[in-house]
Design an enzyme around this catalytic site. Structure first.
Site, PDB file in Angstrom:
ATOM      1  CD1 TRP A  19      -1.019   2.379   2.199  1.00  0.00           C
ATOM      2  CD2 TRP A  19      -2.841   1.731   1.070  1.00  0.00           C
ATOM      3  NE1 TRP A  19      -1.922   3.435   2.210  1.00  0.00           N
ATOM      4  CE2 TRP A  19      -3.055   3.047   1.524  1.00  0.00           C
ATOM      5  CE3 TRP A  19      -3.859   1.097   0.334  1.00  0.00           C
ATOM      6  CZ2 TRP A  19      -4.226   3.761   1.278  1.00  0.00           C
ATOM      7  CZ3 TRP A  19      -5.028   1.817   0.088  1.00  0.00           C
ATOM      8  CH2 TRP A  19      -5.198   3.129   0.558  1.00  0.00           C
ATOM      9  CG  ASP A  22      -1.332  11.500   1.969  1.00  0.00           C
ATOM     10  OD1 ASP A  22      -2.235  10.836   1.475  1.00  0.00           O
ATOM     11  OD2 ASP A  22      -1.451  12.155   3.012  1.00  0.00           O
ATOM     12  NE  ARG A 145      -4.879  13.972   9.250  1.00  0.00           N
ATOM     13  CZ  ARG A 145      -5.998  13.982   9.963  1.00  0.00           C
ATOM     14  NH1 ARG A 145      -5.956  13.985  11.278  1.00  0.00           N
ATOM     15  NH2 ARG A 145      -7.187  13.996   9.362  1.00  0.00           N
ATOM     16  CD1 TRP A 283      -8.468   9.671   1.983  1.00  0.00           C
ATOM     17  CD2 TRP A 283      -7.797   7.603   2.508  1.00  0.00           C
ATOM     18  NE1 TRP A 283      -7.230   9.769   2.567  1.00  0.00           N
ATOM     19  CE2 TRP A 283      -6.795   8.514   2.907  1.00  0.00           C
ATOM     20  CE3 TRP A 283      -7.582   6.241   2.742  1.00  0.00           C
ATOM     21  CZ2 TRP A 283      -5.606   8.112   3.521  1.00  0.00           C
ATOM     22  CZ3 TRP A 283      -6.401   5.845   3.343  1.00  0.00           C
ATOM     23  CH2 TRP A 283      -5.438   6.775   3.725  1.00  0.00           C
TER      24      TRP A 283
HETATM   25  C1  FRU Z   1      -4.295  12.212   3.767  1.00  0.00           C
HETATM   26  C2  FRU Z   1      -3.976  11.631   5.142  1.00  0.00           C
HETATM   27  C3  FRU Z   1      -3.143  12.592   5.947  1.00  0.00           C
HETATM   28  C4  FRU Z   1      -2.411  11.678   6.902  1.00  0.00           C
HETATM   29  C5  FRU Z   1      -2.164  10.471   6.044  1.00  0.00           C
HETATM   30  C6  FRU Z   1      -2.181   9.168   6.800  1.00  0.00           C
HETATM   31  O1  FRU Z   1      -4.592  11.269   2.791  1.00  0.00           O
HETATM   32  O2  FRU Z   1      -5.173  11.284   5.787  1.00  0.00           O
HETATM   33  O3  FRU Z   1      -3.882  13.614   6.601  1.00  0.00           O
HETATM   34  O4  FRU Z   1      -1.232  12.253   7.400  1.00  0.00           O
HETATM   35  O5  FRU Z   1      -3.160  10.455   5.045  1.00  0.00           O
HETATM   36  O6  FRU Z   1      -1.734   8.111   6.006  1.00  0.00           O
END
Ligand code: FRU
Length: 472
Positions: A19, A22, A145, A283
């Site tokens: 997998w 980002d 984050r 997603w």
């Molecule tokens: C975006 C996200 C970010 C996070 C990451 C986790 O796609 O949700 O906000 O840091 O993916 O994998």
């Protein structure tokens, strides 16, 4: 792990297996381009996030590197989430989010910001005094984050995505002299009720005399052709004053209009170009390659500019022309009144086509790619509505749906289309609109055709290039 080759991409960044999501830490360091990415190295599904790593001398040919960050330390117990990279003197510094589960069942967690340092661009040591920011100054400790760091004059700046106590998405700003000690510097921008409950992966930069805030908001309502995916990626363009932290800007604009584009990040390279790479999935997307032992890829690198109308223009980087092998000139200055098929069946293709709209009488026209007995992916233009669409309802395994984007009126339509074994990226009219989607054709030997309806279409030119497979 056995990874089935059928949908493996030929010239896009992906992991050797399993997998990815980002793009992270886009940077140029000691003459090489580095791209990191959210990665679960042990499964084709999302899980404890690591940072995968590739590097390249030319932005086109990528080489796999060892995993750069693995979770499990006190500062990042349950994941090394998204972040960025900067060069500080001789060092390459990664800035990332530590993810910490509190109660797995109730899905509660907290997030903090950390750094890791490298002298060679390959081996990274987490800073002993991590976290560098233990918690946000106010609001949610849960949604905090995706740090993006840059230097302005002599100061380092960091923005992160965050959520207020009232559940509103925002981007907050910190300042530092040394990347280790950070002070809070205020809210850069926050959502009104239209723009979602959390802004993921923010990025902020100066480009062509303007300032751009890009981010990936969660929770925007679909409206007409807009915001059709579960989450979006888009931007504000305006002016920023570092003294007062005031950012004045226009409306939110979606950055890409396809099914699979999210969490984009940018960097500036040594030629002064602002280059963006996104996650080429979403997603909610069905990812049939999970059966083949992998899921997720990154988009092609795209150069950004701001138009006079304060729209972002996104075009494939010039270097991509190096991938071109055999060239097929299919049409030059032709008025077309019937569908035409071409004998171009390569599954790695760049297609360039231009239409003269003044000499066109058809109501709609377009190209079909990856056409088999029953399958096809259709790019079409509605002349009366000035709408470009990408229809993947017959694009193969597990995908469906049409995406549309209205283009500013012009007397031509030019398209550059990058087709890979399981993706399509369409760049329209100097980059004013792009459509990026995953497709999963099943049938073999799929071709290319041109169609029009209710009249004639004037093709200025139609060319295709077979492209090199960088992973072979
Ligand atoms: C975006 C996200 C970010 C996070 C990451 C986790 O796609 O949700 O906000 O840091 O993916 O994998």
């Amino acid at each position: 792990k056995n990874v089935h080759p059928r949908y493996r991409l030929g010239y896009h960044i992906m992991a050797p297996a399993n997998w990815i999501n980002d793009p992270n830490g886009l940077v140029q360091y000691k003459g090489e381009y580095h791209v990191f990415f959210q990665h679960h190295p042990y499964d084709e599904n999302w899980g404890p996030m690591h940072w995968g790593h590739v590097k390249s001398k030319d932005l086109i040919h990528w080489e796999h590197c060892p995993i750069a960050l693995a979770p499990g330390d006190a500062c990042d117990k349950d994941g090394c989430f998204s972040g960025s990279a900067v060069v500080d003197g001789e060092e390459l510094v990664l800035i990332y989010t530590g993810h910490h589960l509190i109660d797995k069942e109730k899905d509660t967690f907290f997030q903090n910001q950390n750094i890791a340092i490298s002298q060679d661009g390959l081996h990274f040591t987490k800073y002993e005094q991590n976290p560098v920011i233990a918690k946000p100054p106010h609001g949610s400790t849960q949604h905090f984050r995706d740090p993006k760091v840059w230097k302005h004059n002599n100061d380092w700046y960091m923005i992160t995505g965050h959520q207020t106590e009232d559940g509103i998405g925002q981007v907050i700003l910190f300042k530092s002299q040394n990347l280790r000690d950070w002070t809070y510097h205020g809210v850069l921008e926050q959502s009104d009720d239209k723009h979602g409950y959390m802004w993921e992966c923010p990025d902020f930069f100066e480009l062509d005399g303007r300032y751009v805030l890009m981010f990936s908001p969660q929770g925007m309502e679909p409206s007409g052709d807009l915001y059709q995916n579960l989450f979006q990626t888009g931007y504000f363009v305006g002016q920023y004053d570092y003294e007062t932290n005031a950012f004045k800007h226009g409306d939110f604009t979606e950055l890409d209009h396809g099914h699979d584009f999210y969490a984009v990040q940018t960097f500036k390279d040594d030629q002064g170009r602002r280059i963006a790479i996104g996650w080429m999935d979403m997603w909610e997307s069905n990812m049939p390659t999970k059966e083949d032992g992998w899921a997720g890829a990154l988009t092609l690198p795209r150069e950004l500019h701001v138009s006079k109308e304060e729209q972002i223009l996104m075009t494939p980087v010039e270097e991509l022309k190096q991938l071109r092998k055999k060239e097929h000139t299919l049409l030059v200055d032709k008025l077309i009144e019937e569908p035409l098929s071409f004998d171009v069946t390569d599954d790695l293709l760049e297609i360039e086509v231009a239409f003269d709209l003044e000499a066109t009488t058809a109501g709609s026209f377009g190209l079909k790619v990856r056409c088999g007995q029953t399958e096809e992916t259709v790019i079409s233009y509605d002349v009366n509505e000035n709408k470009l669409s990408l229809d993947r309802s017959k694009s193969g395994k597990g995908v469906s749906g049409v995406r549309r984007v209205k283009l500013p009126e012009k007397n031509h339509l030019s398209l550059r289309i990058y087709l890979d074994r399981s993706s399509i990226e369409v760049f329209a009219n100097e980059g004013i609109a792009t459509l990026t989607s995953r497709i999963y054709p099943v049938e073999q030997n799929q071709g290319l055709s041109l169609f029009q309806s209710d009249g004639k279409v004037k093709v200025t030119h139609l060319k295709a290039w077979e492209l090199e497979d960088i992973w072979k």
